[in-house]
Design an enzyme around this catalytic site. Structure first.
Site, PDB file in Angstrom:
ATOM      1  N   THR A  19      -6.318  93.724 -91.042  1.00 42.85           N
ATOM      2  CA  THR A  19      -7.368  92.927 -90.818  1.00 42.85           C
ATOM      3  C   THR A  19      -8.767  93.394 -91.288  1.00 42.85           C
ATOM      4  O   THR A  19      -9.818  93.037 -90.830  1.00 42.85           O
ATOM      5  CB  THR A  19      -7.466  92.604 -89.321  1.00 42.85           C
ATOM      6  N   TRP A  20      -8.898  94.462 -92.091  1.00 42.38           N
ATOM      7  CA  TRP A  20      -9.770  95.095 -92.548  1.00 42.38           C
ATOM      8  C   TRP A  20     -10.918  94.049 -93.312  1.00 42.38           C
ATOM      9  O   TRP A  20     -10.253  93.254 -94.200  1.00 42.38           O
ATOM     10  CB  TRP A  20      -9.808  96.408 -93.756  1.00 42.38           C
ATOM     11  N   ASP A  48      -2.830  94.779 -87.271  1.00 45.71           N
ATOM     12  CA  ASP A  48      -3.572  96.106 -87.070  1.00 45.71           C
ATOM     13  C   ASP A  48      -5.061  95.741 -87.232  1.00 45.71           C
ATOM     14  O   ASP A  48      -5.551  95.129 -88.087  1.00 45.71           O
ATOM     15  CB  ASP A  48      -3.048  96.904 -88.052  1.00 45.71           C
ATOM     16  N   TYR A  53     -13.732  97.749 -87.530  1.00 44.21           N
ATOM     17  CA  TYR A  53     -14.030  96.501 -88.303  1.00 44.21           C
ATOM     18  C   TYR A  53     -14.777  95.648 -87.971  1.00 44.21           C
ATOM     19  O   TYR A  53     -14.468  94.760 -87.264  1.00 44.21           O
ATOM     20  CB  TYR A  53     -12.466  95.691 -88.477  1.00 44.21           C
ATOM     21  N   GLN A 162      -0.925 106.703 -89.408  1.00 42.32           N
ATOM     22  CA  GLN A 162      -1.399 105.501 -90.287  1.00 42.32           C
ATOM     23  C   GLN A 162      -2.171 105.960 -91.336  1.00 42.32           C
ATOM     24  O   GLN A 162      -3.140 106.984 -91.254  1.00 42.32           O
ATOM     25  CB  GLN A 162      -2.313 104.499 -89.493  1.00 42.32           C
ATOM     26  N   TYR A 190      -1.467 101.844 -95.082  1.00 41.51           N
ATOM     27  CA  TYR A 190      -2.530 100.942 -95.413  1.00 41.51           C
ATOM     28  C   TYR A 190      -2.992 100.847 -96.804  1.00 41.51           C
ATOM     29  O   TYR A 190      -2.770 101.826 -97.344  1.00 41.51           O
ATOM     30  CB  TYR A 190      -3.739 101.189 -94.253  1.00 41.51           C
TER      31      TYR A 190
END
Length: 276
Positions: A19-20, A48, A53, A162, A190
């Site tokens: 969801t960046w 995530d 963010y 991650q 990611y």
């Protein structure tokens, strides 16, 4: 969808939703909410996010989009390194929970390593676990030496790291991915499509065309070929979510993997873990 075991009692989908940069543009909010909901409906139930963010905007978006199906979602968030002391970690976690509209996180990560000793972060994670505010904890952007230090500091309960891992960021294959596998930890990849840049790679398009897959699907399938790797690409539209979901069912032949290795060779020597 294939699952990855991240703890004795917990399996998660091998493909999640990142969801960046989501939740920051009001004009795209409805579309992003629809994408998150479509992903969960398609079985992409690992979501995530991080307090970083959009200064919590992504967490608020997730709370709005998925609050009604919270029990169906494996929810992951991350804390800034400056919030990694025991007291500040508790406050950061509680703030994330409020924005997400939930009473617990399924997985809470240290976003990257800062100045606070790992032993103190571990203590904070253990306290949050005991209080029922998180189910599991892990780290992000820690390289092999950092992981050794984490274990030495008492961090055996860590379930994942991650990391940046994709066709053009293959450094973890040399030491870090084998270390995680030996220690029973998953890797959460990611930017598995390099923030979209891999889509324009001509070699990837040619190889993908031979297996009736898009470049993004081919790159995702390559990342997912490891049994203990979870990929968390961002998809802000329903169409993109569906494209990603189909990649989880794409099995690459040895010949295709060999062609990808030739087009995107692994480094010949050690490479420090990269970050975006």
């Amino acid at each position: 969808m294939r699952t990855v075991q991240i703890a004795k009692d917990t399996h998660v989908p091998c493909l999640g939703q990142g969801t960046w940069n989501m939740g920051e543009d009001p004009a795209r909010r409805a579309e992003e909410i629809a994408a998150l909901r479509a992903g969960v409906e398609l079985g992409v139930t690992l979501v995530d996010t991080a307090e970083m963010y959009g200064d919590g905007a992504a967490e608020q978006l997730i709370g709005e989009a998925l609050g009604h199906v919270r029990d169906d979602v494996f929810l992951v968030s991350k804390a800034y390194p400056q919030n990694a002391s025991r007291d500040r970690l508790q406050r950061a976690c509680e703030a994330s929970l409020r924005r997400l509209g939930t009473d617990r996180l399924d997985l809470y990560l240290l976003h990257w390593r800062g100045r606070i000793p790992l032993s103190e972060t571990i203590e904070g994670m253990q306290a949050l676990t005991k209080a029922g505010k998180i189910r599991h904890w892990g780290v992000s952007n820690l390289d092999t030496q950092d992981m050794d230090e984490l274990i030495d500091a008492g961090g055996a309960a860590c379930v994942t790291d991650q990391i940046l891992y994709n066709l053009t960021r293959r450094g973890p294959e040399r030491d870090l991915l084998p270390w995680l596998a030996r220690n029973g930890m998953s890797a959460m990849a990611y930017s598995p499509v390099e923030q979209g840049r891999l889509i324009d790679a001509a070699e990837l398009a040619l190889i993908g065309a031979d297996i009736a897959a898009t470049p993004a699907q081919t790159a995702l399938a390559w990342t997912l070929r490891h049994p203990n790797v979870i990929a968390i690409p961002k998809a802000a539209t329903v169409g993109h979510v569906r494209e990603n979901r189909n990649a989880a069912d794409l099995a690459l032949s040895d010949d295709i993997v060999a062609r990808l290795d030739d087009a995107f060779p692994a480094p010949r020597g050690p490479v420090p873990l990269e970050m975006l």
